[in-house]
Design a protein around this motif. Structure first.
Motif, mmCIF file in Angstrom:
data_model
loop_
_atom_site.group_PDB
_atom_site.id
_atom_site.type_symbol
_atom_site.label_atom_id
_atom_site.label_comp_id
_atom_site.label_asym_id
_atom_site.label_seq_id
_atom_site.Cartn_x
_atom_site.Cartn_y
_atom_site.Cartn_z
ATOM 1 N N ASN A 1 0.654 -1.512 -0.150
ATOM 2 C CA ASN A 1 -0.028 -0.085 -0.202
ATOM 3 C C ASN A 1 1.201 1.598 -0.052
ATOM 4 O O ASN A 1 0.719 1.845 0.574
ATOM 5 N N GLY A 2 1.819 0.770 -0.768
ATOM 6 C CA GLY A 2 2.926 2.740 -0.940
ATOM 7 C C GLY A 2 3.621 2.886 0.688
ATOM 8 O O GLY A 2 4.423 3.728 0.700
ATOM 9 N N MET A 3 3.442 1.630 1.481
ATOM 10 C CA MET A 3 4.279 2.011 2.765
ATOM 11 C C MET A 3 5.907 1.072 2.563
ATOM 12 O O MET A 3 4.764 -0.276 1.894
ATOM 13 N N VAL A 4 6.411 1.712 3.161
ATOM 14 C CA VAL A 4 8.108 0.758 2.806
ATOM 15 C C VAL A 4 8.062 -0.537 4.298
ATOM 16 O O VAL A 4 7.329 0.095 5.787
ATOM 17 N N VAL A 5 7.868 -2.188 4.061
ATOM 18 C CA VAL A 5 7.713 -2.263 5.169
ATOM 19 C C VAL A 5 8.704 -3.793 5.162
ATOM 20 O O VAL A 5 8.488 -4.877 5.980
ATOM 21 N N GLY A 6 9.850 -3.743 4.135
ATOM 22 C CA GLY A 6 10.845 -4.327 4.365
ATOM 23 C C GLY A 6 12.379 -3.881 3.086
ATOM 24 O O GLY A 6 11.736 -2.981 2.561
ATOM 25 N N TYR A 7 13.202 -4.647 3.135
ATOM 26 C CA TYR A 7 14.259 -4.253 1.858
ATOM 27 C C TYR A 7 15.071 -5.911 2.063
ATOM 28 O O TYR A 7 15.087 -6.502 3.020
ATOM 29 N N THR A 8 15.946 -5.716 1.231
ATOM 30 C CA THR A 8 16.165 -7.276 0.529
ATOM 31 C C THR A 8 17.563 -6.690 -0.395
ATOM 32 O O THR A 8 17.452 -5.941 -1.166
ATOM 33 N N THR A 9 18.300 -7.278 -0.020
ATOM 34 C CA THR A 9 19.604 -6.733 -1.484
ATOM 35 C C THR A 9 20.319 -8.297 -1.556
ATOM 36 O O THR A 9 19.866 -9.184 -1.456
ATOM 37 N N ASP A 10 21.253 -7.786 -2.594
ATOM 38 C CA ASP A 10 22.200 -8.703 -3.175
ATOM 39 C C ASP A 10 23.604 -8.229 -3.730
ATOM 40 O O ASP A 10 23.290 -7.605 -4.049
ATOM 41 N N ILE A 11 24.208 -9.062 -3.967
ATOM 42 C CA ILE A 11 25.326 -8.341 -4.513
ATOM 43 C C ILE A 11 26.523 -9.620 -5.443
ATOM 44 O O ILE A 11 25.920 -10.873 -4.770
ATOM 45 N N ILE A 12 26.991 -9.578 -6.418
ATOM 46 C CA ILE A 12 28.484 -10.570 -7.019
ATOM 47 C C ILE A 12 29.138 -9.579 -7.026
ATOM 48 O O ILE A 12 29.556 -8.632 -6.686
ATOM 49 N N PHE A 13 30.358 -10.025 -7.073
ATOM 50 C CA PHE A 13 31.439 -9.977 -7.028
ATOM 51 C C PHE A 13 32.418 -9.985 -8.590
ATOM 52 O O PHE A 13 32.220 -11.817 -9.061
ATOM 53 N N ASN A 14 32.591 -9.712 -9.424
ATOM 54 C CA ASN A 14 33.626 -10.149 -10.438
ATOM 55 C C ASN A 14 32.734 -10.470 -10.987
ATOM 56 O O ASN A 14 33.635 -11.723 -11.571
ATOM 57 N N LEU A 15 31.776 -9.829 -12.073
ATOM 58 C CA LEU A 15 31.000 -9.975 -13.292
ATOM 59 C C LEU A 15 31.503 -9.800 -14.512
ATOM 60 O O LEU A 15 32.376 -8.454 -14.953
ATOM 61 N N LYS A 16 31.731 -10.337 -14.816
ATOM 62 C CA LYS A 16 33.169 -10.539 -16.486
ATOM 63 C C LYS A 16 31.942 -10.204 -17.339
ATOM 64 O O LYS A 16 30.983 -9.781 -16.911
ATOM 65 N N PRO A 17 32.522 -9.477 -18.316
ATOM 66 C CA PRO A 17 31.935 -8.816 -19.824
ATOM 67 C C PRO A 17 31.016 -10.169 -20.057
ATOM 68 O O PRO A 17 31.345 -10.742 -20.469
ATOM 69 N N HIS A 18 29.522 -9.079 -20.512
ATOM 70 C CA HIS A 18 28.689 -9.619 -21.026
ATOM 71 C C HIS A 18 28.061 -11.223 -20.305
ATOM 72 O O HIS A 18 27.478 -11.331 -20.804
ATOM 73 N N GLU A 19 28.266 -10.761 -19.119
ATOM 74 C CA GLU A 19 27.973 -12.025 -17.705
ATOM 75 C C GLU A 19 26.911 -11.884 -17.155
ATOM 76 O O GLU A 19 26.659 -10.449 -17.669
ATOM 77 N N GLU A 20 25.983 -12.897 -17.187
ATOM 78 C CA GLU A 20 24.051 -12.840 -16.459
ATOM 79 C C GLU A 20 24.699 -13.188 -15.397
ATOM 80 O O GLU A 20 25.412 -13.626 -14.904
ATOM 81 N N TRP A 21 23.594 -11.504 -14.454
ATOM 82 C CA TRP A 21 23.855 -12.769 -12.328
ATOM 83 C C TRP A 21 22.593 -12.681 -12.564
ATOM 84 O O TRP A 21 21.487 -11.812 -12.844
ATOM 85 N N HIS A 22 21.870 -13.974 -12.251
ATOM 86 C CA HIS A 22 20.275 -13.631 -11.342
ATOM 87 C C HIS A 22 20.681 -13.542 -10.449
ATOM 88 O O HIS A 22 20.810 -14.038 -9.650
ATOM 89 N N ILE A 23 19.424 -12.331 -10.158
ATOM 90 C CA ILE A 23 18.860 -12.142 -8.928
ATOM 91 C C ILE A 23 18.220 -12.971 -7.980
ATOM 92 O O ILE A 23 17.420 -13.483 -8.979
ATOM 93 N N ALA A 24 18.182 -13.014 -6.726
ATOM 94 C CA ALA A 24 17.738 -14.080 -5.787
ATOM 95 C C ALA A 24 17.806 -13.095 -4.151
ATOM 96 O O ALA A 24 18.450 -12.755 -3.807
ATOM 97 N N ALA A 25 17.719 -12.142 -4.069
ATOM 98 C CA ALA A 25 17.548 -11.515 -2.781
ATOM 99 C C ALA A 25 16.000 -11.860 -1.781
ATOM 100 O O ALA A 25 14.712 -11.503 -2.335
ATOM 101 N N PRO A 26 16.078 -12.339 -0.761
ATOM 102 C CA PRO A 26 15.078 -13.449 0.060
ATOM 103 C C PRO A 26 13.836 -11.728 0.081
ATOM 104 O O PRO A 26 14.037 -10.441 0.811
#
Length: 108
Positions: free
Chosen positions: A63-88
């Motif tokens: 309802n437009g109110m922040v009820v939490g947050y989540t984050t994700d991070i990756i290291f050394n993402l190579k050129p043209h490589e894809e990272w599939h985010i999975a933030a709980p």
């Protein structure tokens, strides 16, 4: 070292954001293999060099109110490589219905 931040509002449907080094697409609520709710999406390194770190922070909304947050991070993402985010999506009381990407930062 360059840091790039992007602010994007998103809903349950697909969302897309881009900076000069990465593209962000296919953002949505999904389920992990263990059945836990998470924010999923794809970050692609569209540059010609390895990115030391890519970080995403997402506000979880109801309802437009922040009820939490989540984050994700990756290291050394190579050129043209894809990272599939999975933030709980861990919230104590409210189940989020929408989300907003608060930060997408890249460290070269």
């Amino acid at each position: 070292m360059a840091v790039i931040a992007v602010l994007v509002a998103a809903s349950i449907g697909p969302a897309c954001a881009a900076s000069s080094d990465v593209s962000l697409s296919e953002m949505h609520f999904g389920r992990s293999e263990a059945g836990l709710r998470e924010i999923q999406g794809v970050v692609k390194n569209i540059s010609h060099h390895t990115l030391r770190q890519v970080y995403i922070a997402v506000n979880l909304l109801k309802n437009g109110m922040v009820v939490g947050y989540t984050t994700d991070i990756i290291f050394n993402l190579k050129p043209h490589e894809e990272w599939h985010i999975a933030a709980p999506c861990r919230t104590r009381v409210f189940k989020p219905t929408h989300f907003a990407v608060d930060e997408l930062s890249v460290v070269e």
